[in-house]
Design an enzyme around this catalytic site. Sequence first.
Site, PDB file in Angstrom:
ATOM      1  N   ASP A 110      27.915  32.469  32.306  1.00 56.87           N
ATOM      2  CA  ASP A 110      28.070  33.761  31.644  1.00 56.87           C
ATOM      3  C   ASP A 110      26.744  34.295  31.126  1.00 56.87           C
ATOM      4  O   ASP A 110      26.467  35.494  31.225  1.00 56.87           O
ATOM      5  CB  ASP A 110      29.072  33.639  30.493  1.00 56.87           C
ATOM      6  CG  ASP A 110      30.458  33.234  30.978  1.00 56.87           C
ATOM      7  OD1 ASP A 110      30.782  33.564  32.128  1.00 56.87           O
ATOM      8  OD2 ASP A 110      31.188  32.584  30.219  1.00 56.87           O
ATOM      9  N   ASP A 112      28.237  40.332  29.393  1.00 57.46           N
ATOM     10  CA  ASP A 112      29.169  39.846  30.401  1.00 57.46           C
ATOM     11  C   ASP A 112      30.506  39.604  29.722  1.00 57.46           C
ATOM     12  O   ASP A 112      30.635  38.711  28.872  1.00 57.46           O
ATOM     13  CB  ASP A 112      28.652  38.558  31.042  1.00 57.46           C
ATOM     14  CG  ASP A 112      29.616  38.008  32.075  1.00 57.46           C
ATOM     15  OD1 ASP A 112      29.853  38.686  33.089  1.00 57.46           O
ATOM     16  OD2 ASP A 112      30.164  36.895  31.857  1.00 57.46           O
ATOM     17  N   GLU A 135      29.196  45.582  33.087  1.00 58.06           N
ATOM     18  CA  GLU A 135      29.562  45.503  34.499  1.00 58.06           C
ATOM     19  C   GLU A 135      30.875  46.228  34.716  1.00 58.06           C
ATOM     20  O   GLU A 135      31.795  46.128  33.893  1.00 58.06           O
ATOM     21  CB  GLU A 135      29.687  44.046  34.924  1.00 58.06           C
ATOM     22  CG  GLU A 135      29.899  43.847  36.409  1.00 58.06           C
ATOM     23  CD  GLU A 135      29.948  42.386  36.800  1.00 58.06           C
ATOM     24  OE1 GLU A 135      29.898  42.085  38.000  1.00 58.06           O
ATOM     25  OE2 GLU A 135      30.019  41.534  35.886  1.00 58.06           O
ATOM     26  N   CYS A 186      19.935  33.692  40.490  1.00 57.78           N
ATOM     27  CA  CYS A 186      19.198  33.083  39.389  1.00 57.78           C
ATOM     28  C   CYS A 186      18.463  34.176  38.620  1.00 57.78           C
ATOM     29  O   CYS A 186      17.697  34.951  39.206  1.00 57.78           O
ATOM     30  CB  CYS A 186      18.223  32.038  39.912  1.00 57.78           C
ATOM     31  SG  CYS A 186      17.136  31.324  38.637  1.00 57.78           S
TER      32      CYS A 186
END
Length: 418
Positions: free
Chosen positions: A356, A191, A275, A327
């Site tokens: 994060d 991330d 991402e 989650c």
Amino acid sequence: MHLRYSYRVYPTVGQRSALARTFGCARVVYNDALALRKAAWKADRSKLPSGALAKTVITDAKKTDARSWLGSVSVDALQSSLRDLDTAYRNFYDSLSGKRRGRPVGLPRFKSRKDNRQSLRFSRNGFRIRGNGKLNLAKIGDVRVKWARALPADPSSVTVVLDPSGRYHASFVVDIEPEHLPALDAEVGIDLGLTTYAVMSDGTVIDNPRFLRKAERRLKAAQRVLSRKAKGSRNRAKARRKVAKAHARVADTRMDWMHKQTTRLIRETQAIYLEDLNVRGLARTRLAKSVYDAGWSTFRRLLTEKAARYGRHVGVIGRYEPTSQVCSTCGVPDGPKPLNVRTWKCGACGTSHDRDLNAARNILAAGRADRLNACGGPVRPGVAIPRQARPVETGTHRNASRTGRKPRAAGAAGIPTP
């Protein structure tokens, strides 16, 4: 696969004059060819063939008084300039047809002698490497090269670049075979962010070095001196080079750091998942300077290139995947959260999450789903797949309604229902 190896070169005063003359001749040939192609297209929508164009702007032009000085430079550099024009047109047409991905590419534009960056390319016929390590360029001479490392193969071409800071570089293109590293079991989701540069799914944190922010005081001082110089003066040119050198120092430091980080990740990990970030959108906000300083696109590009060379895998998940809202333990969505919320607790299972780290684990899960094609099976870290996914269980998202996708009807596309 083709790789580029760039080295600093140190031409003498006479060689700099010869290079400047070659830069100018290549630019004139490029502009003349572009003008002819535009005129032909405007007249009758015709496309001039490359051979006829080269004969007109190089061979025949040398015999005229207006372009007789083209004979003082290497014809190989002039022909390479025409090949660059063909590439520019091909990129434009491929962008129109959709063959070329990324941002749209416009029509080729005329080059200016006032451009701070100048370049020219030599093919195999225009250069060779001497036994003493010097680079021989046609009609320029033997140029001293600072060899930081040896070339892995014989180069097919070399591009000489003069950057805005006044440095000369020689960029060699070599063709080598991929060097696949031994396979590993390690996979990681990353991330990317601004507070910390990267948080990985295994808990590793990479701090954000903020190279531009640390050099702002020096950059502002150099820019302030530049703004006080008279336009067109030599002192302004000197001040401009100082500003360019300060920016080049920041860019070189950032690139060196990224190469080290990406090489370490590629050597230690078999698969890396990222991402797809909307960098252009973020660059229109108040975070623009920090976003550009981070260089996420360069980080992703280096990972992708090195993965192809060393036999690794780099996967990119969609930018609309709710990695910060779900989650990573139970998969229950908890809704969007403002950026100032860095930790939160899942209301379903009670697990406390770092924002994060939770996003990195969800990126790993989504990346594994796309790579392994585990259609309908659990893909979260630590959860085994109990059975083979059945053909009718389409989609890899935990909740198809959240992604905006319509569920496939029973028996759609010829798939039999159980």
